[in-house]
Design a protein around this motif. Structure first.
Motif, PDB file in Angstrom:
ATOM      1  N   MET A   1       0.831  -1.182   0.000  1.00  0.00           N
ATOM      2  CA  MET A   1       0.000   0.000   0.000  1.00  0.00           C
ATOM      3  C   MET A   1       0.877   1.248   0.000  1.00  0.00           C
ATOM      4  SD  MET A   1      -3.118  -1.050  -0.073  1.00  0.00           S
ATOM      5  CE  MET A   1      -4.297   0.095   0.557  1.00  0.00           C
ATOM      6  N   ILE A   2       0.345   2.300  -0.566  1.00  0.00           N
ATOM      7  CA  ILE A   2       1.003   3.604  -0.578  1.00  0.00           C
ATOM      8  C   ILE A   2       0.140   4.547   0.245  1.00  0.00           C
ATOM      9  CG2 ILE A   2       1.675   5.562  -2.030  1.00  0.00           C
ATOM     10  CD1 ILE A   2       2.085   3.542  -4.302  1.00  0.00           C
ATOM     11  N   LYS A   3       0.769   5.286   1.129  1.00  0.00           N
ATOM     12  CA  LYS A   3       0.055   6.290   1.913  1.00  0.00           C
ATOM     13  C   LYS A   3       0.092   7.584   1.111  1.00  0.00           C
ATOM     14  CE  LYS A   3      -0.031   8.521   6.413  1.00  0.00           C
ATOM     15  NZ  LYS A   3       0.627   8.593   7.736  1.00  0.00           N
ATOM     16  N   VAL A   4      -1.083   8.127   0.772  1.00  0.00           N
ATOM     17  CA  VAL A   4      -1.183   9.340  -0.032  1.00  0.00           C
ATOM     18  C   VAL A   4      -1.748  10.455   0.848  1.00  0.00           C
ATOM     19  CG1 VAL A   4      -2.146  10.367  -2.120  1.00  0.00           C
ATOM     20  CG2 VAL A   4      -1.633   7.917  -2.070  1.00  0.00           C
ATOM     21  N   LEU A   5      -1.043  11.588   0.877  1.00  0.00           N
ATOM     22  CA  LEU A   5      -1.451  12.729   1.691  1.00  0.00           C
ATOM     23  C   LEU A   5      -1.736  13.937   0.812  1.00  0.00           C
ATOM     24  CD1 LEU A   5       1.337  12.422   4.418  1.00  0.00           C
ATOM     25  CD2 LEU A   5      -1.015  11.560   4.534  1.00  0.00           C
ATOM     26  N   PHE A   6      -2.695  14.749   1.240  1.00  0.00           N
ATOM     27  CA  PHE A   6      -3.063  15.972   0.528  1.00  0.00           C
ATOM     28  C   PHE A   6      -2.963  17.137   1.500  1.00  0.00           C
ATOM     29  CE2 PHE A   6      -5.502  12.400  -1.163  1.00  0.00           C
ATOM     30  CZ  PHE A   6      -5.046  12.390  -2.468  1.00  0.00           C
ATOM     31  N   PHE A   7      -2.372  18.239   1.051  1.00  0.00           N
ATOM     32  CA  PHE A   7      -2.151  19.379   1.920  1.00  0.00           C
ATOM     33  C   PHE A   7      -2.788  20.647   1.383  1.00  0.00           C
ATOM     34  CE2 PHE A   7       1.201  16.447   3.052  1.00  0.00           C
ATOM     35  CZ  PHE A   7       1.157  16.498   4.433  1.00  0.00           C
ATOM     36  N   ALA A   8      -3.032  21.578   2.300  1.00  0.00           N
ATOM     37  CA  ALA A   8      -3.518  22.925   2.000  1.00  0.00           C
ATOM     38  C   ALA A   8      -4.807  22.881   1.181  1.00  0.00           C
ATOM     39  CB  ALA A   8      -2.436  23.747   1.318  1.00  0.00           C
ATOM     40  N   ARG A   9      -4.842  23.621   0.103  1.00  0.00           N
ATOM     41  CA  ARG A   9      -6.043  23.757  -0.722  1.00  0.00           C
ATOM     42  C   ARG A   9      -6.500  22.408  -1.292  1.00  0.00           C
ATOM     43  NH1 ARG A   9      -4.173  27.120  -4.573  1.00  0.00           N
ATOM     44  NH2 ARG A   9      -3.815  25.415  -5.990  1.00  0.00           N
ATOM     45  N   LEU A  10      -5.566  21.516  -1.595  1.00  0.00           N
ATOM     46  CA  LEU A  10      -5.948  20.207  -2.132  1.00  0.00           C
ATOM     47  C   LEU A  10      -6.793  19.438  -1.122  1.00  0.00           C
ATOM     48  CD1 LEU A  10      -2.585  19.087  -3.761  1.00  0.00           C
ATOM     49  CD2 LEU A  10      -4.515  20.222  -4.848  1.00  0.00           C
ATOM     50  N   ARG A  11      -6.372  19.464   0.125  1.00  0.00           N
ATOM     51  CA  ARG A  11      -7.113  18.778   1.184  1.00  0.00           C
ATOM     52  C   ARG A  11      -8.531  19.351   1.296  1.00  0.00           C
ATOM     53  NH1 ARG A  11      -3.967  19.441   6.026  1.00  0.00           N
ATOM     54  NH2 ARG A  11      -4.832  21.536   6.030  1.00  0.00           N
ATOM     55  N   GLU A  12      -8.623  20.666   1.208  1.00  0.00           N
ATOM     56  CA  GLU A  12      -9.936  21.319   1.305  1.00  0.00           C
ATOM     57  C   GLU A  12     -10.824  20.968   0.112  1.00  0.00           C
ATOM     58  OE1 GLU A  12      -9.035  25.458   1.739  1.00  0.00           O
ATOM     59  OE2 GLU A  12      -7.891  25.104   3.576  1.00  0.00           O
ATOM     60  N   GLU A  13     -10.267  21.004  -1.084  1.00  0.00           N
ATOM     61  CA  GLU A  13     -11.059  20.735  -2.285  1.00  0.00           C
ATOM     62  C   GLU A  13     -11.494  19.272  -2.372  1.00  0.00           C
ATOM     63  OE1 GLU A  13      -8.916  22.134  -5.720  1.00  0.00           O
ATOM     64  OE2 GLU A  13      -8.878  24.191  -4.984  1.00  0.00           O
ATOM     65  N   LEU A  14     -10.630  18.362  -1.931  1.00  0.00           N
ATOM     66  CA  LEU A  14     -10.960  16.938  -1.993  1.00  0.00           C
ATOM     67  C   LEU A  14     -11.770  16.471  -0.790  1.00  0.00           C
ATOM     68  CD1 LEU A  14      -7.554  15.564  -3.322  1.00  0.00           C
ATOM     69  CD2 LEU A  14      -9.699  15.832  -4.601  1.00  0.00           C
ATOM     70  N   GLY A  15     -11.699  17.239   0.294  1.00  0.00           N
ATOM     71  CA  GLY A  15     -12.423  16.861   1.502  1.00  0.00           C
ATOM     72  C   GLY A  15     -11.824  15.668   2.212  1.00  0.00           C
ATOM     73  N   ILE A  16     -10.522  15.454   2.010  1.00  0.00           N
ATOM     74  CA  ILE A  16      -9.842  14.312   2.614  1.00  0.00           C
ATOM     75  C   ILE A  16      -8.374  14.689   2.817  1.00  0.00           C
ATOM     76  CG2 ILE A  16      -9.357  13.271   0.355  1.00  0.00           C
ATOM     77  CD1 ILE A  16      -9.776  10.539   1.635  1.00  0.00           C
ATOM     78  N   ASP A  17      -7.799  14.259   3.911  1.00  0.00           N
ATOM     79  CA  ASP A  17      -6.389  14.592   4.138  1.00  0.00           C
ATOM     80  C   ASP A  17      -5.445  13.473   3.719  1.00  0.00           C
ATOM     81  OD1 ASP A  17      -6.942  12.842   6.184  1.00  0.00           O
ATOM     82  OD2 ASP A  17      -6.183  14.113   7.782  1.00  0.00           O
ATOM     83  N   GLY A  18      -5.968  12.290   3.508  1.00  0.00           N
ATOM     84  CA  GLY A  18      -5.120  11.196   3.072  1.00  0.00           C
ATOM     85  C   GLY A  18      -5.912   9.929   2.816  1.00  0.00           C
ATOM     86  N   LEU A  19      -5.227   8.969   2.199  1.00  0.00           N
ATOM     87  CA  LEU A  19      -5.838   7.670   1.923  1.00  0.00           C
ATOM     88  C   LEU A  19      -4.744   6.640   1.683  1.00  0.00           C
ATOM     89  CD1 LEU A  19      -5.522   7.270  -1.418  1.00  0.00           C
ATOM     90  CD2 LEU A  19      -7.391   8.882  -1.429  1.00  0.00           C
ATOM     91  N   GLN A  20      -5.143   5.395   1.675  1.00  0.00           N
ATOM     92  CA  GLN A  20      -4.251   4.294   1.332  1.00  0.00           C
ATOM     93  C   GLN A  20      -4.583   3.866  -0.099  1.00  0.00           C
ATOM     94  OE1 GLN A  20      -1.841   2.784   3.407  1.00  0.00           O
ATOM     95  NE2 GLN A  20      -2.244   4.495   4.772  1.00  0.00           N
TER      96      GLN A  20
END
Length: 82
Positions: A1-20
């Motif tokens: 598995m790969i841990k994927v993280l989203f920061f700043a505006r991306l996190r807000e637009e996607l509504g998620i801070d991370g996923l596997q």
């Protein structure tokens, strides 16, 4: 598995801070990005930003970076300041 993280505006637009995400042998960062964008909106437009920054295991890399099982991948918009 790969841990994927989203920061700043991306996190807000996607509504998620991370996923596997399932890792596949020979997978590059570009392929991971394409798979994420393939989930439709808002993924496609949010992750298609021209100056999107990417890091693997906390090091900035280009899209041809080969991913390994267990890697941490982070996506974030360019940093600006003044």
């Amino acid at each position: 598995m790969i841990k994927v993280l989203f920061f700043a505006r991306l996190r807000e637009e996607l509504g998620i801070d991370g996923l596997q995400w399932p890792w596949q042998a020979g997978m590059t960062l570009a392929e991971l990005l394409s798979q994420l964008q393939g989930q439709g909106e808002p993924w496609a437009s949010c992750l298609a930003q021209p100056n999107l920054l990417t890091a693997v295991n906390q090091a900035i890399v280009d899209s041809q970076e080969l991913l390994a099982d267990g890697d941490e991948v982070a996506f974030f918009p360019p940093v600006t300041g003044g």
